[in-house]
Motif scaffolding. Sequence first.
Motif, PDB file in Angstrom:
ATOM      1  N   GLY A   1       0.929  -1.320  -0.036  1.00  0.00           N
ATOM      2  CA  GLY A   1       0.100  -0.005  -0.007  1.00  0.00           C
ATOM      3  C   GLY A   1       0.908   1.433   0.260  1.00  0.00           C
ATOM      4  N   ARG A   2       0.460   2.257  -0.802  1.00  0.00           N
ATOM      5  CA  ARG A   2       1.009   3.623  -0.635  1.00  0.00           C
ATOM      6  C   ARG A   2      -0.082   4.318  -0.477  1.00  0.00           C
ATOM      7  NH1 ARG A   2       4.419   0.275  -0.225  1.00  0.00           N
ATOM      8  NH2 ARG A   2       6.033  -0.233  -1.536  1.00  0.00           N
ATOM      9  N   GLN A   3      -0.330   4.488   0.912  1.00  0.00           N
ATOM     10  CA  GLN A   3      -1.415   5.699   1.459  1.00  0.00           C
ATOM     11  C   GLN A   3      -0.709   6.344   2.449  1.00  0.00           C
ATOM     12  OE1 GLN A   3      -4.115   6.905   0.111  1.00  0.00           O
ATOM     13  NE2 GLN A   3      -4.170   4.849  -1.678  1.00  0.00           N
ATOM     14  N   PRO A   4      -0.859   7.804   2.548  1.00  0.00           N
ATOM     15  CA  PRO A   4      -0.291   8.184   3.996  1.00  0.00           C
ATOM     16  C   PRO A   4      -1.176   7.869   5.102  1.00  0.00           C
ATOM     17  CG  PRO A   4      -1.870   9.951   2.833  1.00  0.00           C
ATOM     18  CD  PRO A   4      -1.712   8.624   1.939  1.00  0.00           C
ATOM     19  N   PRO A   5      -0.526   8.129   6.243  1.00  0.00           N
ATOM     20  CA  PRO A   5      -1.452   7.789   7.734  1.00  0.00           C
ATOM     21  C   PRO A   5      -2.527   8.991   7.870  1.00  0.00           C
ATOM     22  CG  PRO A   5       0.940   7.807   7.941  1.00  0.00           C
ATOM     23  CD  PRO A   5       0.777   8.601   6.747  1.00  0.00           C
ATOM     24  N   ASN A   6      -3.343   8.395   8.713  1.00  0.00           N
ATOM     25  CA  ASN A   6      -4.502   9.500   9.375  1.00  0.00           C
ATOM     26  C   ASN A   6      -3.742  10.925   9.572  1.00  0.00           C
ATOM     27  OD1 ASN A   6      -6.477  10.682  10.591  1.00  0.00           O
ATOM     28  ND2 ASN A   6      -7.066   8.940  11.723  1.00  0.00           N
ATOM     29  N   PRO A   7      -4.083  11.779   8.652  1.00  0.00           N
ATOM     30  CA  PRO A   7      -3.464  13.163   8.758  1.00  0.00           C
ATOM     31  C   PRO A   7      -3.882  13.836  10.094  1.00  0.00           C
ATOM     32  CG  PRO A   7      -5.225  13.319   7.176  1.00  0.00           C
ATOM     33  CD  PRO A   7      -5.173  11.594   7.523  1.00  0.00           C
ATOM     34  N   GLU A   8      -4.919  13.343  10.881  1.00  0.00           N
ATOM     35  CA  GLU A   8      -5.499  14.311  11.810  1.00  0.00           C
ATOM     36  C   GLU A   8      -4.940  13.555  13.243  1.00  0.00           C
ATOM     37  OE1 GLU A   8      -7.484  16.711  11.854  1.00  0.00           O
ATOM     38  OE2 GLU A   8      -7.157  16.561   9.615  1.00  0.00           O
ATOM     39  N   LEU A   9      -3.966  12.431  13.255  1.00  0.00           N
ATOM     40  CA  LEU A   9      -3.360  11.892  14.350  1.00  0.00           C
ATOM     41  C   LEU A   9      -2.316  13.141  14.865  1.00  0.00           C
ATOM     42  CD1 LEU A   9      -2.786   8.292  13.247  1.00  0.00           C
ATOM     43  CD2 LEU A   9      -4.430   9.224  15.054  1.00  0.00           C
ATOM     44  N   LEU A  10      -2.288  13.236  16.159  1.00  0.00           N
ATOM     45  CA  LEU A  10      -1.409  14.077  16.828  1.00  0.00           C
ATOM     46  C   LEU A  10      -0.128  13.381  17.410  1.00  0.00           C
ATOM     47  CD1 LEU A  10      -3.898  15.862  18.845  1.00  0.00           C
ATOM     48  CD2 LEU A  10      -3.237  16.425  16.773  1.00  0.00           C
ATOM     49  N   LEU A  11       1.066  13.957  17.405  1.00  0.00           N
ATOM     50  CA  LEU A  11       2.139  13.736  18.162  1.00  0.00           C
ATOM     51  C   LEU A  11       1.783  13.531  19.827  1.00  0.00           C
ATOM     52  CD1 LEU A  11       4.816  15.938  16.490  1.00  0.00           C
ATOM     53  CD2 LEU A  11       4.814  13.372  16.407  1.00  0.00           C
ATOM     54  N   PRO A  12       2.473  12.496  20.336  1.00  0.00           N
ATOM     55  CA  PRO A  12       2.295  12.334  21.905  1.00  0.00           C
ATOM     56  C   PRO A  12       2.642  13.589  22.529  1.00  0.00           C
ATOM     57  CG  PRO A  12       3.519  10.485  20.744  1.00  0.00           C
ATOM     58  CD  PRO A  12       3.653  11.632  19.596  1.00  0.00           C
ATOM     59  N   ASN A  13       1.622  14.006  23.576  1.00  0.00           N
ATOM     60  CA  ASN A  13       1.914  15.000  24.304  1.00  0.00           C
ATOM     61  C   ASN A  13       2.103  16.177  23.417  1.00  0.00           C
ATOM     62  OD1 ASN A  13       1.777  13.076  26.473  1.00  0.00           O
ATOM     63  ND2 ASN A  13       3.978  13.111  26.589  1.00  0.00           N
ATOM     64  N   SER A  14       1.296  16.519  22.505  1.00  0.00           N
ATOM     65  CA  SER A  14       1.292  17.631  21.613  1.00  0.00           C
ATOM     66  C   SER A  14       0.162  17.888  20.777  1.00  0.00           C
ATOM     67  CB  SER A  14       2.645  17.533  20.620  1.00  0.00           C
ATOM     68  OG  SER A  14       2.515  18.353  19.640  1.00  0.00           O
ATOM     69  N   ASN A  15      -0.273  19.219  20.164  1.00  0.00           N
ATOM     70  CA  ASN A  15      -1.201  19.322  19.344  1.00  0.00           C
ATOM     71  C   ASN A  15      -0.817  19.313  17.912  1.00  0.00           C
ATOM     72  OD1 ASN A  15      -3.200  19.471  21.283  1.00  0.00           O
ATOM     73  ND2 ASN A  15      -2.392  21.437  21.976  1.00  0.00           N
ATOM     74  N   ALA A  16       0.548  18.927  17.727  1.00  0.00           N
ATOM     75  CA  ALA A  16       1.104  18.989  16.187  1.00  0.00           C
ATOM     76  C   ALA A  16       0.745  17.939  15.648  1.00  0.00           C
ATOM     77  CB  ALA A  16       2.715  19.199  16.341  1.00  0.00           C
ATOM     78  N   LYS A  17       0.334  17.942  14.242  1.00  0.00           N
ATOM     79  CA  LYS A  17       0.088  16.635  13.446  1.00  0.00           C
ATOM     80  C   LYS A  17       1.200  15.758  13.481  1.00  0.00           C
ATOM     81  CE  LYS A  17      -4.032  17.991  12.912  1.00  0.00           C
ATOM     82  NZ  LYS A  17      -4.449  18.574  11.155  1.00  0.00           N
ATOM     83  N   ALA A  18       0.923  14.628  13.495  1.00  0.00           N
ATOM     84  CA  ALA A  18       2.069  13.376  13.399  1.00  0.00           C
ATOM     85  C   ALA A  18       2.664  13.145  12.207  1.00  0.00           C
ATOM     86  CB  ALA A  18       1.758  12.247  14.228  1.00  0.00           C
ATOM     87  N   PHE A  19       1.767  13.272  11.072  1.00  0.00           N
ATOM     88  CA  PHE A  19       1.925  12.860   9.789  1.00  0.00           C
ATOM     89  C   PHE A  19       1.730  13.907   8.776  1.00  0.00           C
ATOM     90  CE2 PHE A  19       0.973   9.031  12.311  1.00  0.00           C
ATOM     91  CZ  PHE A  19       2.245   8.339  12.475  1.00  0.00           C
ATOM     92  N   GLN A  20       2.360  13.771   7.377  1.00  0.00           N
ATOM     93  CA  GLN A  20       2.419  14.556   6.488  1.00  0.00           C
ATOM     94  C   GLN A  20       1.656  13.860   5.335  1.00  0.00           C
ATOM     95  OE1 GLN A  20       2.805  17.913   6.884  1.00  0.00           O
ATOM     96  NE2 GLN A  20       3.503  17.322   8.928  1.00  0.00           N
ATOM     97  N   ARG A  21       1.052  14.500   4.420  1.00  0.00           N
ATOM     98  CA  ARG A  21       0.263  13.932   3.426  1.00  0.00           C
ATOM     99  C   ARG A  21       1.318  13.073   2.653  1.00  0.00           C
ATOM    100  NH1 ARG A  21      -5.409  13.556   2.862  1.00  0.00           N
ATOM    101  NH2 ARG A  21      -6.360  14.959   4.380  1.00  0.00           N
TER     102      ARG A  21
END
Length: 544
Positions: A245-265
């Motif tokens: 598969g070649r899809q990005p991960p869920n873009p709404e997931l956050l980094l641990p203990n953060s409000n920053a997004k964990a993954f990019q498109r």
Amino acid sequence: MFPVHKLFPGDECLRDANITLEFLEYHRNEKLQRVHTRGGIPVLSGFDINKPPFVRDSHNSRDLVQLQSVNASVLLVPQPTPQLVYTSTQRNSVTGRDEIVRFQVPPENFNNRFWTSYQIAANGRGREAPEYVNMRHLVATSATGEQRLVDLNQEIASEDEFLRFLADGNYEAAHFSDNSCDGCISVKVNGLARNLAVRPAYSLVTAPDFFPLADQIAIERWVDNFLPTLRDQFSQGGPSPLSEGRQPPNPELLLPNSNAKAFQRNETAIAAIVSTAPRNTNPVASQLDSLVSFLPDAASNVFAPGWDVSLGQDNQGNFYAAYGLGSPFPEDAKLCAALNSFWPAVAPDAARTFGILSAPTALPLLDSELGYYPQHPRVKAAEVTSQKGWDGEYGPFFEDFDGLFVNFANKDRSDYISNALAGQIRVSGLAQVDSRELIQRMEALHFCIRVLPPNDTVSTTQLILVCAEKIADWSSRSDRAQSTLQGSGYLYVFATVQGSEQLTRDVRRKRLRVRNRFTCQITQDTLCWQQDDSEFRCVVNEPI
């Protein structure tokens, strides 16, 4: 990119540095929330869908996962629950009471039902909410606020009344929680002179793997090497592994203990298996291993919605997400299993449990794995003990009832949620079945369907596989068709049927009248088959 140095804590890993590793995680289950925000079902008064159990994550709940250190590595451990699924409560702001979380079932329309599941239609390739929601458990609330769960399968005996009640809707059905989720795992490296750039790993907690010794990639290699086309075996989907598969991960997931997004498109190789090239030019022979794997080559890559993960969607495109799976996941598992394992392929195939003609069984499970009904002929003859199968249901069997019939489970009454609540869904029954065994069963099935009239393909045949047994050695059987039939193999008995489905006294069972019966005694090299009570004919296997 390839890792060039594994980090581990202490002063021996890097020169002039004493490092420590702090692993962190963030995971989220938002299926119940999305049933309402993206599924078009209004929220009942007094419930807050922005709080548990509608949305649970590592910020507001500790009942999803925990990290367990193992030397310099870490394990993500799902939190145990007494059952696979369970009801949850929330304080209702209107009544002031803790109430079972529930929803009002909309009346049936042209696209919001699949069998007796509530269906949330997709707007494109991916899903913004669980595709299927269980709606067969009514929440009855008394005048004093006391609540009880009513299993409609048990409450309504009449089949017509049962189906009409579900179609009419306008009753309150229980939401069920499960602990499936997706998220990320990251690490904080302390003790370095400068900050180290860290990329998190995408993480999934999925439905149980009922075949831990069988991998998608092994079945895919069999398809590639031995089948003319994929459609010869699977009427829908196929065994493509997640590592392709070649899809990005869920873009709404956050980094641990953060409000920053964990993954990019643009992170589309998140599920890939990457290794160095082989050191020699000689081709490596494909081998089937017997190791348990939870890596992407053992999971599925076709999502509709899938077994391990689904294909999510928003206005920017598609991505991997856990929330497209059924609510709760056994609701989805029932439909996948009933439709010849649907997209996952390496998942239990219960098509013959439910007498499904539109999606013939592709990966045969044995009678002992599907379960023996109390009226099964072998039970009545005291050859086996009545027992339920891996999914809490009973498999099919031949019965004499004013003629010969196939007796099978009623797909509308079958409820994997009820079975899960009763502790009747078990992994143990299939846990020792490996890739080699699955392939041998499929090759035997393919052999039979190719030879039996009308010489069809597995994916399009109208033959129903009613009985399936593994034979350790045909030479020890007194009923073998010919003396040259030796060694291990299978006994498959098929039927063609006629007429419409008939109800039985047990509302969980139906029957179909048999037109013809085909008995097949199979080894790797030979198939001896018999139509009804005619003489056996034997055929030598030819390469597929």
